[in-house]
Design a protein around this motif. Sequence first.
Motif, PDB file in Angstrom:
ATOM      1  N   GLU A   1     -10.353 -15.956   3.864  1.00  0.00           N
ATOM      2  CA  GLU A   1      -9.837 -15.169   2.750  1.00  0.00           C
ATOM      3  C   GLU A   1      -8.323 -15.017   2.885  1.00  0.00           C
ATOM      4  OE1 GLU A   1     -13.623 -12.263   1.684  1.00  0.00           O
ATOM      5  OE2 GLU A   1     -12.078 -11.523   3.046  1.00  0.00           O
ATOM      6  N   ALA A   2      -7.712 -14.450   1.861  1.00  0.00           N
ATOM      7  CA  ALA A   2      -6.272 -14.182   1.861  1.00  0.00           C
ATOM      8  C   ALA A   2      -6.062 -12.866   1.116  1.00  0.00           C
ATOM      9  CB  ALA A   2      -5.520 -15.319   1.167  1.00  0.00           C
ATOM     10  N   ILE A   3      -4.831 -12.395   1.096  1.00  0.00           N
ATOM     11  CA  ILE A   3      -4.506 -11.230   0.276  1.00  0.00           C
ATOM     12  C   ILE A   3      -3.350 -11.583  -0.650  1.00  0.00           C
ATOM     13  CG2 ILE A   3      -5.362  -9.489   1.875  1.00  0.00           C
ATOM     14  CD1 ILE A   3      -2.435  -8.983   2.715  1.00  0.00           C
ATOM     15  N   ALA A   4      -3.442 -11.112  -1.880  1.00  0.00           N
ATOM     16  CA  ALA A   4      -2.371 -11.279  -2.859  1.00  0.00           C
ATOM     17  C   ALA A   4      -1.675  -9.930  -2.998  1.00  0.00           C
ATOM     18  CB  ALA A   4      -2.932 -11.735  -4.201  1.00  0.00           C
ATOM     19  N   ILE A   5      -0.399  -9.891  -2.617  1.00  0.00           N
ATOM     20  CA  ILE A   5       0.377  -8.652  -2.668  1.00  0.00           C
ATOM     21  C   ILE A   5       1.299  -8.721  -3.877  1.00  0.00           C
ATOM     22  CG2 ILE A   5       1.890  -7.109  -1.373  1.00  0.00           C
ATOM     23  CD1 ILE A   5       1.119  -8.737   1.147  1.00  0.00           C
ATOM     24  N   VAL A   6       1.250  -7.695  -4.713  1.00  0.00           N
ATOM     25  CA  VAL A   6       2.073  -7.668  -5.928  1.00  0.00           C
ATOM     26  C   VAL A   6       2.941  -6.420  -5.901  1.00  0.00           C
ATOM     27  CG1 VAL A   6       2.088  -7.683  -8.446  1.00  0.00           C
ATOM     28  CG2 VAL A   6       0.265  -8.876  -7.205  1.00  0.00           C
ATOM     29  N   ALA A   7       4.238  -6.610  -6.114  1.00  0.00           N
ATOM     30  CA  ALA A   7       5.185  -5.492  -6.172  1.00  0.00           C
ATOM     31  C   ALA A   7       5.262  -4.951  -7.591  1.00  0.00           C
ATOM     32  CB  ALA A   7       6.562  -5.947  -5.705  1.00  0.00           C
ATOM     33  N   ASN A   8       5.843  -3.768  -7.721  1.00  0.00           N
ATOM     34  CA  ASN A   8       5.964  -3.158  -9.046  1.00  0.00           C
ATOM     35  C   ASN A   8       6.859  -3.953  -9.983  1.00  0.00           C
ATOM     36  OD1 ASN A   8       4.396  -0.594  -9.184  1.00  0.00           O
ATOM     37  ND2 ASN A   8       5.592  -0.094  -7.359  1.00  0.00           N
ATOM     38  N   ASP A   9       7.765  -4.779  -9.428  1.00  0.00           N
ATOM     39  CA  ASP A   9       8.650  -5.588 -10.287  1.00  0.00           C
ATOM     40  C   ASP A   9       8.069  -6.957 -10.611  1.00  0.00           C
ATOM     41  OD1 ASP A   9       8.934  -6.993  -7.933  1.00  0.00           O
ATOM     42  OD2 ASP A   9      11.049  -6.487  -7.631  1.00  0.00           O
ATOM     43  N   GLY A  10       6.833  -7.217 -10.151  1.00  0.00           N
ATOM     44  CA  GLY A  10       6.172  -8.476 -10.455  1.00  0.00           C
ATOM     45  C   GLY A  10       6.240  -9.521  -9.361  1.00  0.00           C
TER      46      GLY A  10
ATOM     47  N   GLU B   1       5.344 -11.549  -6.203  1.00  0.00           N
ATOM     48  CA  GLU B   1       4.033 -11.773  -5.604  1.00  0.00           C
ATOM     49  C   GLU B   1       4.165 -12.602  -4.329  1.00  0.00           C
ATOM     50  OE1 GLU B   1       1.094 -13.361  -8.254  1.00  0.00           O
ATOM     51  OE2 GLU B   1       1.968 -12.362 -10.000  1.00  0.00           O
ATOM     52  N   MET B   2       3.304 -12.326  -3.380  1.00  0.00           N
ATOM     53  CA  MET B   2       3.229 -13.130  -2.172  1.00  0.00           C
ATOM     54  C   MET B   2       1.783 -13.138  -1.683  1.00  0.00           C
ATOM     55  SD  MET B   2       4.416 -15.105   0.117  1.00  0.00           S
ATOM     56  CE  MET B   2       6.043 -15.143  -0.622  1.00  0.00           C
ATOM     57  N   THR B   3       1.322 -14.326  -1.289  1.00  0.00           N
ATOM     58  CA  THR B   3      -0.022 -14.478  -0.742  1.00  0.00           C
ATOM     59  C   THR B   3       0.068 -14.666   0.761  1.00  0.00           C
ATOM     60  OG1 THR B   3      -0.786 -15.502  -2.802  1.00  0.00           O
ATOM     61  CG2 THR B   3      -2.156 -15.817  -0.842  1.00  0.00           C
TER      62      THR B   3
END
Length: 337
Positions: free
Chosen positions: A100-109, A111-113
């Motif tokens: 599995e992985a995690i998708a991290i999204v910031a409030n400004d859009g 993204e980093m996996t």
Amino acid sequence: MKKRSFIPVVLMLVVCLLIMTSCADQTGENGGSSTTAEPVEIVLIDKDGNEKTVDLTKFESVTGEASFKKSTGAIVGPATLTGPKLVDVLGEIGGIKEGEAIAIVANDGYEMTLTYDQVMGQIMTYDEEGLALQVGGVEAIVAIESSDEGVLESPPRICFIGEGKPITDGHFWVKDIATIKIAESVKEWELSLSGIEEAKCDRSTFESAATCPDTTHPSQEWETTNKDGEKVVYKGVPLWVMVSMVDGYDTEDGHYRFNRDLSQKGYTVQVISADGYTVEFNSKDVAYNDGIFLAYLANDEPLDEDSGPLQLVGPNLPDKKHSVKQVKEIKLVNLPE
């Protein structure tokens, strides 16, 4: 014999107790942050799409020192950082498993996996000169406090702490986190670039370039139809942006900047597939042309094995033959002297 009055003594004890209680409200038992600190909330999303809002101040925190390296090579830090372990936070939605992985999204859009291994600290570390040392030896945390606000910037932020003040790639240090979602694992890949300089662009660096909001070269999006008439929306980075990594026009602080003068003198841009298939463009046609870009997503999903990890697409391609799949390398040749 005169009787002693105990009233002043009692008053003094009451005052001392009030002072001690006030101090206890302002610091933790180790002199840390207030126990009544403002909540720091993010949204966690499990693999089934279920959401859970958590307050990061409620987790047990760890503290360590770290720095990060910008894509330009500049080192930011070190700083002392405090926050819960990333794996502990993910435990609130069942944790992350191998594959599995995690998708991290910031409030400004932005993204980093992060892959499972990266969540577990298996990322590259660097020395103070920015040279690669080894993979691993760090721990991922969700930092909410720091000795240097210039490093933490906008908490909560993903950071990688460890012994010896480790330095890791800044594109992993997602700040102002809004959501973290359990996702399917992603494959790592690398794009080779050569021209006046040479460079390597891995999956996470490309993803950072494609989603970073603080840039003069925003990511591109193009809607078209496939051979079956189905709608496909491609997302990616303009070809000229990747060319700027190796066209010899970096600024003094190391930022990549497209070499307009060199492009007008003329050279050839080769885009090469994993099987060796090659297409060529005149540099004048590539310059600031957002209609020719390297796509890494189709309908918000990574490209399939037949097309990915990168495919050259866009409304300004000369013809379909120029839509190179499985792009592996970009070369600048016939450079002017």
